[in-house]
Design a protein around this motif. Structure first.
Motif, PDB file in Angstrom:
ATOM      1  N   MET A   1      36.618  53.295  27.380  1.00 51.04           N
ATOM      2  CA  MET A   1      37.906  52.870  27.945  1.00 51.04           C
ATOM      3  C   MET A   1      38.399  53.881  28.985  1.00 51.04           C
ATOM      4  N   ILE A   2      39.130  53.387  29.953  1.00 55.01           N
ATOM      5  CA  ILE A   2      39.684  54.249  31.002  1.00 55.01           C
ATOM      6  C   ILE A   2      40.803  55.101  30.398  1.00 55.01           C
ATOM      7  N   PRO A   3      40.838  56.422  30.636  1.00 63.17           N
ATOM      8  CA  PRO A   3      41.873  57.285  30.064  1.00 63.17           C
ATOM      9  C   PRO A   3      43.288  56.828  30.471  1.00 63.17           C
ATOM     10  N   VAL A   4      44.202  56.942  29.521  1.00 64.82           N
ATOM     11  CA  VAL A   4      45.598  56.557  29.785  1.00 64.82           C
ATOM     12  C   VAL A   4      46.199  57.451  30.864  1.00 64.82           C
ATOM     13  N   ALA A   5      45.757  58.695  30.931  1.00 66.92           N
ATOM     14  CA  ALA A   5      46.281  59.626  31.940  1.00 66.92           C
ATOM     15  C   ALA A   5      46.096  59.087  33.348  1.00 66.92           C
ATOM     16  N   ARG A 293      34.055  50.774  38.414  1.00 59.99           N
ATOM     17  CA  ARG A 293      32.978  49.834  38.048  1.00 59.99           C
ATOM     18  C   ARG A 293      31.612  50.487  38.205  1.00 59.99           C
ATOM     19  N   ALA A 294      31.466  51.294  39.280  1.00 59.61           N
ATOM     20  CA  ALA A 294      30.183  51.966  39.532  1.00 59.61           C
ATOM     21  C   ALA A 294      29.882  53.002  38.456  1.00 59.61           C
ATOM     22  N   LEU A 295      30.924  53.578  37.890  1.00 61.71           N
ATOM     23  CA  LEU A 295      30.750  54.565  36.823  1.00 61.71           C
ATOM     24  C   LEU A 295      30.417  53.921  35.485  1.00 61.71           C
ATOM     25  N   GLY A 296      30.438  52.595  35.446  1.00 63.82           N
ATOM     26  CA  GLY A 296      30.035  51.907  34.228  1.00 63.82           C
ATOM     27  C   GLY A 296      31.150  51.305  33.413  1.00 63.82           C
ATOM     28  N   PHE A 297      32.396  51.403  33.880  1.00 61.21           N
ATOM     29  CA  PHE A 297      33.509  50.786  33.137  1.00 61.21           C
ATOM     30  C   PHE A 297      33.438  49.270  33.293  1.00 61.21           C
ATOM     31  N   SER A 298      33.592  48.568  32.198  1.00 61.56           N
ATOM     32  CA  SER A 298      33.469  47.105  32.204  1.00 61.56           C
ATOM     33  C   SER A 298      34.712  46.450  32.794  1.00 61.56           C
ATOM     34  N   ARG A 299      34.556  45.175  33.104  1.00 57.45           N
ATOM     35  CA  ARG A 299      35.705  44.406  33.595  1.00 57.45           C
ATOM     36  C   ARG A 299      36.831  44.372  32.552  1.00 57.45           C
ATOM     37  N   PHE A 300      36.434  44.267  31.290  1.00 56.82           N
ATOM     38  CA  PHE A 300      37.437  44.233  30.226  1.00 56.82           C
ATOM     39  C   PHE A 300      38.223  45.533  30.188  1.00 56.82           C
TER      40      PHE A 300
END
Length: 388
Positions: A1-5, A293-300
């Protein structure tokens, strides 16, 4: 998941748009919370006027004190009932009162408004021990003196300590005291001697209502049956608490419908504002989204991240609106009681439930306002986003 910060940083970078959107959401929460606080005050103010062990007796078919009339000879029959409690001196614990409405000039305006006047016996304080004279002194029995509830004191011409006004033409009375009653609706009334008020309005030989304190709340059904089964009396009995609940229904519905309608219209504007803010944020952060997205984080993950951002924005606005609504506790608001057609004074009374509910409304607005922009961000092609 993307950090909240990451989301918090983006909100602080865009100070102007964040502040504008938070202010819009806060305004909606402020209106909603204030309306709920006022509705709560109406319910509590009238609720404080009723006691669980007190029965109120009216003329059959009357839905309020103003429309009721009970003959004086019936008073003793009512209070002599075996279910009525006795005071220390052996007298029945009850009062017979006259309720009337007069027109007085409202200070600060050019208009007139109704004020409820209650004719009470000299032992009314024994029946209502919560009533305290906080300024001046009690009115003397049989005199042209009155005491004024603290909520309405000073809001009308003559309703000040030492002031004078006319009950009827050529029937002046003098205000000798100010009383409180733990914030009940009685604080919006003027009290005078029952015989003085009766003679001023041509009500000699009758009263509007009889209140009786029962030995126990469980005695109500028996008391009600014994009074109503006597067809010659032509009276009906209600629990005092239920009576005031009915009195508050009309005002609560009006305030609730009006306030929620306004809050709904404002909320549409606030959600549109949040949506525009989030769309603008996405347009300026296409490369960031492409990089994520390139770093691998999903659309979700991106969808949840932007929804979280709009929710945090909504909570900031909602928190400001909720805090602002607490300041309304210092404001007194008057409106006409739909049952008595007299003016009553209310405050704005917050509860934890109202504040939590207001924040929940803010979260819902944040989710709705941020959903479509979050979907757009999640669907964005990483290659196109990097080129953009």
């Amino acid at each position: 998941m993307i950090p909240v910060a990451y989301n918090l940083r983006n909100l602080t970078v865009r100070k102007a748009t964040t502040a504008a959107t938070a202010a819009g959401l806060g305004l909606v929460v402020f209106v909603f919370a204030s309306v709920m606080m006022l509705a709560n005050s109406i319910e509590r103010t009238l609720g404080r006027s009723g006691q669980p062990d007190v029965a109120i007796v009216l003329r059959k078919g009357s839905d309020a004190e103003l429309a009721s009339s009970i003959e004086e000879q019936q008073i003793n029959l009512i209070l002599a009932n075996a279910d009525v409690a006795k005071r220390g001196d052996g007298k029945p614990d009850g009062v017979a009162e006259i309720a009337m409405v007069i027109l007085l000039k409202k200070l600060g305006t050019d208009g007139l408004s109704n004020v409820q006047v209650r004719g009470v016996p000299d032992d009314v304080m024994a029946f209502r021990p919560a009533v305290k004279v906080i300024e001046g002194r009690p009115a003397q029995a049989g005199s042209d003196e009155v005491i004024v509830g603290k909520a309405i004191m000073g809001r009308f011409e003559g309703l000040t300590l030492g002031g004078k006004f006319e009950l009827r033409k050529n029937r002046p009375v003098t205000v000798v005291g100010v009383f409180s009653d733990e914030g009940s609706s009685f604080e919006s009334e003027v009290w005078g001697d029952v015989h003085t008020v009766g003679s001023a309005f041509g009500r000699e030989g009758s009263v509007s209502v009889v209140r009786a304190r029962l030995i126990s709340p469980t005695k109500f059904d028996g008391f009600k049956a014994s009074i109503e089964q006597n067809q010659q009396l032509g009276l009906e009995v209600q629990r005092e608490l239920e009576y005031y609940e009915k009195q508050s229904e009309g005002m609560n519905m009006f305030i609730g419908a009006l306030g929620i309608s306004i809050a709904f219209l404002f909320s549409i504007g606030a959600m549109i504002g949040a949506m525009i803010t989030m769309y603008g944020s996405i347009a300026n952060r296409q490369r960031e989204i492409g990089t994520l997205r390139a770093l691998g984080f999903s659309r979700f993950s991106i969808l949840i991240s932007f929804l979280l951002e709009s929710t945090v924005l909504a909570l900031i606005g909602g928190g400001l609106g909720a805090l602002g609504s607490l300041a309304m506790g210092m404001v007194r608001f008057s409106m006409v009681n739909f049952s008595s057609f007299s003016e009553m004074v209310f405050t704005f009374e917050p509860t934890p439930g109202i504040l939590v509910g207001s924040l929940a409304i803010a979260v819902v607005m944040g989710l709705f306002g941020g959903f479509l922009p979050a979907v757009q961000a999640a669907r964005m092609s990483p290659i196109k986003a990097m080129r953009g």
